[in-house]
Design an enzyme around this catalytic site. Structure first.
Site, PDB file in Angstrom:
ATOM      1  N   TYR A 180       3.975  60.103  67.145  1.00 26.81           N
ATOM      2  CA  TYR A 180       2.488  60.950  66.708  1.00 26.81           C
ATOM      3  C   TYR A 180       1.613  60.619  65.577  1.00 26.81           C
ATOM      4  CZ  TYR A 180      -0.260  64.843  64.901  1.00 26.81           C
ATOM      5  OH  TYR A 180      -0.928  65.535  64.120  1.00 26.81           O
ATOM      6  N   ASP A 238      11.935  62.990  67.896  1.00 27.43           N
ATOM      7  CA  ASP A 238      11.214  64.606  67.952  1.00 27.43           C
ATOM      8  C   ASP A 238      11.077  64.734  69.755  1.00 27.43           C
ATOM      9  OD1 ASP A 238       9.230  66.107  68.349  1.00 27.43           O
ATOM     10  OD2 ASP A 238       7.957  64.810  66.337  1.00 27.43           O
ATOM     11  N   LYS A 293       3.120  73.476  70.345  1.00 30.12           N
ATOM     12  CA  LYS A 293       2.769  72.713  71.666  1.00 30.12           C
ATOM     13  C   LYS A 293       3.461  73.676  72.622  1.00 30.12           C
ATOM     14  CE  LYS A 293       0.997  70.519  69.256  1.00 30.12           C
ATOM     15  NZ  LYS A 293       1.109  70.019  67.802  1.00 30.12           N
TER      16      LYS A 293
HETATM   17  C1  LIG Z   1       4.895  65.142  69.528  1.00 29.73           C
HETATM   18  C2  LIG Z   1       4.725  65.588  68.156  1.00 29.73           C
HETATM   19  N1  LIG Z   1       5.491  65.642  66.223  1.00 29.73           N
HETATM   20  C3  LIG Z   1       4.611  66.460  65.718  1.00 29.73           C
HETATM   21  C4  LIG Z   1       3.397  66.933  65.330  1.00 29.73           C
HETATM   22  C5  LIG Z   1       2.709  68.180  64.199  1.00 29.73           C
HETATM   23  O1  LIG Z   1       3.188  68.547  64.798  1.00 29.73           O
HETATM   24  P1  LIG Z   1       1.901  69.908  64.352  1.00 29.73           P
HETATM   25  O2  LIG Z   1       0.892  69.501  64.428  1.00 29.73           O
HETATM   26  O3  LIG Z   1       2.739  71.607  64.411  1.00 29.73           O
HETATM   27  O4  LIG Z   1       2.171  70.001  62.662  1.00 29.73           O
HETATM   28  C6  LIG Z   1       2.902  67.148  66.882  1.00 29.73           C
HETATM   29  C7  LIG Z   1       0.876  67.294  67.123  1.00 29.73           C
HETATM   30  O5  LIG Z   1       0.400  66.790  67.488  1.00 29.73           O
HETATM   31  C8  LIG Z   1       3.100  66.032  67.780  1.00 29.73           C
HETATM   32  O6  LIG Z   1       2.040  65.721  68.608  1.00 29.73           O
END
Ligand SMILES: Cc1ncc(COP(=O)(O)O)c(C=O)c1O
Length: 382
Positions: free
Chosen positions: A102, A174, A199
């Site tokens: 990400y 993740d 998500k």
């Molecule tokens: C795979 C992944 N990890 C972490 C995050 C970060 O999360 P947040 O947007 O809740 O801060 C995202 C956000 O899109 C993501 O897609």
């Protein structure tokens, strides 16, 4: 007998949703900043909500029950969880990461991580030899996304766990894209599982949150100390929204995944689509590894259009699907990674990974699949 995951989504590992004297079926929101002391040196177990709050504790226990974790800490966003995770390391420590993470995680590592003295290598973690080639005496962790965002690459978690064990590294995974309903990295040897709870766990595109689930209490205690000290914890009302969302995780994931497979198969037949990236298609290079380590491929699809014009037209013409960042909720969302989620990733890295102007990412929601396909079809028409 251990409970099925559907039951754990609703009750965690507790017998009744609440021990409160009124027997509320929905766990109460303890909307309080602080708690009274019952005597000097005495506590109800809750003193101040930054440290712990009953609604947050209930949520953390539920996530632990879903991930098979010893303990979980809830954060205000996924990025707050990622940041807290990197606070576990010291200046001079080296971390090996999946190369298509990400974009926010890449940005964090390249800016704040580097300021804090962390050395990072981004490698193709689908190839264990590339991980081994980057090992240094000061390597402390492997940080993996599988499926990755947005290329849907699959990393073999068992192979990573073996390297992590041999080299005494932390394996951090993740698990946002599959959620604990479809994949449990701790069972495969991970030390920490990270979630953007914003998500699939929340599931309704209405709440931000993040989680770090730890395999050991020692690690969880360190994470809890970081959370208490830096303060990016999840507020009681958001904890309650998360608890509510998680109750339907199993049915949402099943239907969204079913929809995604139908959409992926349909996209493959469209003359303006040149490639579909979905780990549920047998021709996906990571299909077999994903099938071995997860219970499904989820509902995230990336696809490539025949031209930049087609990609832009789809984004502008979709009517049911929303052109927006984020993923995993009831509403289908389409994202332009090159300008949105991965805009801060250096251009040469984006190009090497295939994150170009013809790549679109689709989070398939809970609308009827025929309506989702009809919307894509009309958006692809000239
Ligand atoms: C795979 C992944 N990890 C972490 C995050 C970060 O999360 P947040 O947007 O809740 O801060 C995202 C956000 O899109 C993501 O897609």
């Amino acid at each position: 007998m251990s409970r099925s995951i559907e039951t754990r989504c609703i009750h965690g590992n507790s017998d009744f949703s609440c021990q409160d004297t009124n027997k509320a079926v929905s766990f109460p929101i303890y909307q309080t900043a602080t708690f009274g002391h019952i005597g000097v040196g005495q506590s109800t177990g809750f003193d101040y909500s930054r440290v712990q709050n009953p609604t947050r504790q209930r949520l953390e226990e539920t996530i632990s029950a879903l991930e098979g974790a010893r303990d979980t800490v809830a954060f205000a966003t996924g990025m707050a969880a990622v940041s807290a995770c990197f606070e576990l390391f010291q200046p001079g420590d080296h971390i090996i990461c999946s190369e298509d993470l990400y974009g926010g995680a890449t940005r964090l590592l390249q800016t704040i991580g580097s300021k804090n003295g962390l050395a990072v290598d981004f490698v193709d973690t689908t190839d264990a030899a590339q991980i081994r080639a980057k090992l240094r005496p000061c390597t402390r962790a492997l940080y993996i996304e599988t499926p990755s965002n947005p290329m849907m690459n699959i990393t073999d978690l068992h192979a990573c766990a073996q390297i992590a064990r041999e080299q005494e590294l932390l394996l951090i995974v993740d698990n946002t894209f599959l959620s604990p309903y479809l994949q449990n990295p701790i069972e495969l040897g991970a030390d920490i599982v990270l979630h953007s709870g914003t998500k699939f766990l929340s599931g309704h595109n209405d709440t931000l949150s993040g989680f770090l689930s730890c395999a050991s209490q020692e690690l969880a205690d360190r994470v809890r100390m970081i959370a208490k000290t830096t303060g990016g914890i999840l507020a009681p009302f958001d904890c309650w929204l998360m608890l509510r969302g998680i109750k339907t995780l199993s049915v949402r994931m099943e239907r969204q995944q079913e929809n995604a497979l139908r959409v992926a198969r349909w996209l493959k037949t469209h003359p303006k689509i040149t490639r579909v990236y979905y780990a549920g298609l047998p021709e996906h290079p990571g299909y077999e590894i994903n099938a071995r380590q997860a219970r499904g491929a989820g509902s995230m699809i990336s696809f490539r259009t025949d031209s930049v014009e087609t990609a832009r037209r789809v984004l502008e013409k979709v009517r049911l699907i929303t052109f927006a960042e984020s993923l995993g909720g009831t509403e289908s969302l389409i994202t332009y990674p090159v300008l949105q989620t991965h805009n801060d990733v250096p251009q040469d890295m984006r190009e090497r990974l295939g994150i170009t102007e013809t790549l679109l990412r689709l989070s398939v929601g809970l609308e009827h699949v025929d309506d989702i396909i009809a919307d894509l079809k009309q958006a692809l028409e000239e």
